[in-house]
Enzyme design. Structure first.
Site, PDB file in Angstrom:
ATOM      1  CG  HIS A   1      -1.876   0.997   1.423  1.00  0.00           C
ATOM      2  ND1 HIS A   1      -1.595   2.269   1.867  1.00  0.00           N
ATOM      3  CD2 HIS A   1      -3.208   0.963   1.202  1.00  0.00           C
ATOM      4  CE1 HIS A   1      -2.719   2.974   1.925  1.00  0.00           C
ATOM      5  NE2 HIS A   1      -3.712   2.212   1.517  1.00  0.00           N
TER       6      HIS A   1
ATOM      7  CG  ASP B   1       0.489  -2.207   6.275  1.00  0.00           C
ATOM      8  OD1 ASP B   1      -0.477  -2.295   7.045  1.00  0.00           O
ATOM      9  OD2 ASP B   1       0.462  -1.577   5.204  1.00  0.00           O
TER      10      ASP B   1
ATOM     11  CD  GLN C   1      -7.162  -3.993   4.597  1.00  0.00           C
ATOM     12  OE1 GLN C   1      -8.151  -4.552   5.080  1.00  0.00           O
ATOM     13  NE2 GLN C   1      -7.239  -2.778   4.088  1.00  0.00           N
TER      14      GLN C   1
ATOM     15  CE  LYS D   1      -7.282   0.081   6.834  1.00  0.00           C
ATOM     16  NZ  LYS D   1      -8.033   0.746   5.770  1.00  0.00           N
TER      17      LYS D   1
ATOM     18  CB  CYS E   1      -3.629   3.356  -1.476  1.00  0.00           C
ATOM     19  SG  CYS E   1      -4.706   4.714  -1.096  1.00  0.00           S
TER      20      CYS E   1
HETATM   21  N1  C6P Z   1      -6.366   0.781   3.012  1.00  0.00           N
HETATM   22  C1  C6P Z   1      -8.330   0.452   1.625  1.00  0.00           C
HETATM   23  O1  C6P Z   1      -9.451   0.775   1.216  1.00  0.00           O
HETATM   24  P1  C6P Z   1      -4.830   4.104   7.295  1.00  0.00           P
HETATM   25  O2  C6P Z   1      -5.367   4.969   6.214  1.00  0.00           O
HETATM   26  O3  C6P Z   1      -3.567   4.694   7.921  1.00  0.00           O
HETATM   27  O4  C6P Z   1      -5.844   3.694   8.308  1.00  0.00           O
HETATM   28  O5  C6P Z   1      -4.401   2.714   6.591  1.00  0.00           O
HETATM   29  C2  C6P Z   1      -3.516   2.713   5.514  1.00  0.00           C
HETATM   30  C3  C6P Z   1      -3.313   1.335   4.974  1.00  0.00           C
HETATM   31  C4  C6P Z   1      -2.064   0.742   5.111  1.00  0.00           C
HETATM   32  N2  C6P Z   1      -1.837  -0.509   4.687  1.00  0.00           N
HETATM   33  C5  C6P Z   1      -2.794  -1.241   4.101  1.00  0.00           C
HETATM   34  C6  C6P Z   1      -2.488  -2.647   3.665  1.00  0.00           C
HETATM   35  C7  C6P Z   1      -4.074  -0.709   3.919  1.00  0.00           C
HETATM   36  O6  C6P Z   1      -5.010  -1.439   3.331  1.00  0.00           O
HETATM   37  C8  C6P Z   1      -4.331   0.626   4.350  1.00  0.00           C
HETATM   38  C9  C6P Z   1      -5.657   1.263   4.108  1.00  0.00           C
HETATM   39  C10 C6P Z   1      -7.686   1.286   2.700  1.00  0.00           C
HETATM   40  O7  C6P Z   1      -7.737  -0.537   1.197  1.00  0.00           O
HETATM   41  C11 C6P Z   1      -7.689   2.737   2.319  1.00  0.00           C
HETATM   42  S1  C6P Z   1      -6.697   3.055   0.906  1.00  0.00           S
END
Ligand code: C6P
Length: 415
Positions: free
Chosen positions: A130, A208, A211, A234, A372
């Site tokens: 991401h 990371d 998910q 999430k 992203c």
């Molecule tokens: N993906 C999706 O719709 P934040 O925005 O900091 O809470 O998370 C960022 C992020 C980082 N790593 C991974 C693997 C992610 O999936 C995400 C967030 C969302 O898939 C928004 S783009």
């Protein structure tokens, strides 16, 4: 707070009653919320915990010597202990509250990375990262002269090509940062195995877990990572609160990320000293209510059982994969088995944005775009996908509804 903990019913569809937002129609149709990878919905228990805090205990933390401040501090630090338990950290001091996954990764890339990397050192990522786990490392490479490498994937089936791990993970590698679950492909990466290999070479590791944290049991000691980052929103928690786990030795050896109130031990006009862990990394008034809401969310998830949640996710994703792959003109990306709770797909001759816009008219909340993951999209030769991402309150009946709506969309576009 404990009196807010109720054991939710184990019957998946009955859990829907805990989510006020799910009880609505969108464009005249019952809402089917399949955008959980972007953010999950919030159960009443979390909403109640937030309301309870603001109605009874609202105050600043670590500062006041009055009853409300003591209560707020106890609740905030109680949330930190709960997070430590949730991910099996050795101690609460290894838990830093952040705004989310993105801030956690930026903190490490900035604070640890700037201190430890020099020209020629290698930063290893994977091709499925991401942007949040890619751009901070790009900037770090630019600042330090380090080199960025990407462990390849096998293709549209979205698996890491582990046969190449040894040639990428070498003595010159200083840090390996990778996602646990891909938000686009649904791949579940073998992070414990890879971190084990990295540890043998003395490579620092960051996972990371955006998910995965709300979908399966995380054990940072079993994974053996140095850092792990995730977002509260999430996993049924509020937005604006996240967690960075760091091994004590690593956090101790890092300079502060942001500076200001609460993160100092003493300040003079010409120099300052830093507070002990984890406060050294929490400058300014934190998101107290967010941490309290996150605590409630973790209690809620554990009352259901994260192993059961993951089983349910996988069952739904497997069912969706089978149904969608058997539809004419639809291609599902990512692994055919063992996938996490999401499916990204392409429909012949229909752009993902058009598909998602029309699906919305049928009450379906999907996501369309690059998620992203622009470099991954380019690598796969596509611009965008439509994505359905599931959580424990979703059902097979809703997946059937998705299949029916996709049939309608295909007719509409004559594809
Ligand atoms: N993906 C999706 O719709 P934040 O925005 O900091 O809470 O998370 C960022 C992020 C980082 N790593 C991974 C693997 C992610 O999936 C995400 C967030 C969302 O898939 C928004 S783009």
């Amino acid at each position: 707070m404990n009196r807010l903990v109720e054991k939710p019913s184990r019957k998946w569809s009955a859990l829907r009653a805990d989510f006020p937002v799910l009880r609505q129609k969108v464009h005249g149709h019952p809402l089917v919320y399949f955008d959980n990878a972007a953010t999950s919905q919030k159960p009443r228990m979390v909403i109640d915990a937030l309301r309870h805090y603001y109605e009874h205990d609202n105050s600043n933390v670590h500062r006041g010597i009055h009853e409300l401040s003591n209560r707020a501090t106890a609740a905030y630090e109680g949330a930190r202990s709960r997070v430590a338990q949730f991910i099996h950290a050795r101690e609460p001091a290894e838990i830093v509250f952040t705004r989310g996954t993105t801030e956690g990764i930026n903190l490490v890339a900035h604070s640890w990375g700037t201190e430890h990397l020099k020209p020629g050192d290698r930063i290893l990522l994977t091709q499925m990262e991401h942007h949040s786990n890619l751009v901070p490392w790009q900037l770090l490479a630019q600042r330090t002269g380090a080199q960025l490498l990407y462990l390849p994937i096998t293709g549209r089936d979205g698996l890491l090509d582990l046969s190449q791990l040894d040639s990428y993970l070498t003595q010159g590698t200083k840090v390996l940062a990778m996602t646990h679950i891909s938000n686009t492909l649904g791949t579940v990466n073998p992070v414990a195995e890879i971190c084990g290999r990295a540890r043998e070479l003395g490579v620092t590791t960051l996972i990371d877990a955006a998910q995965s944290a709300g979908h399966l049991c995380l054990d940072v000691q079993a994974i053996g990572c140095d850092f792990l980052a995730f977002s509260g929103h999430k996993l049924c928690g509020p937005t604006g609160i996240g967690v960075l786990y760091g091994r004590r030795e690593r956090l101790e050896a890092m300079p502060p990320y942001q500076t200001g109130g609460d993160m100092i031990a003493s300040v003079d006009y010409d120099h300052s000293t830093w507070n002990q862990l984890p406060h050294k990394f929490e400058a300014g008034t934190p998101h107290i209510a967010g941490a309290i809401g996150l605590h409630a969310a973790m209690d809620y998830l554990d009352a259901i059982g994260r192993n059961d949640i993951f089983k349910h996710d996988q069952e739904l994703a497997g069912y969706a994969y089978d149904r969608l792959s058997s539809m004419k003109g639809i291609q599902v990306l990512g692994p055919s088995t063992g996938r996490a709770g999401l499916v990204s797909f392409l429909m012949e001759s229909v752009h993902a944005h058009d598909l998602v816009t029309v699906a919305d008219q049928f009450g379906l909340a999907l996501r369309g775009g690059h998620h992203c993951n622009q470099p991954l999209m380019k690598l796969l030769g596509i611009e965008a996908t439509a994505r359905a991402s599931f959580y424990f309150y979703n059902t097979k009946v809703e997946v059937d509804r998705l299949v029916d709506v996709l049939g309608e969309i295909r007719k509409l576009f004559g594809s």
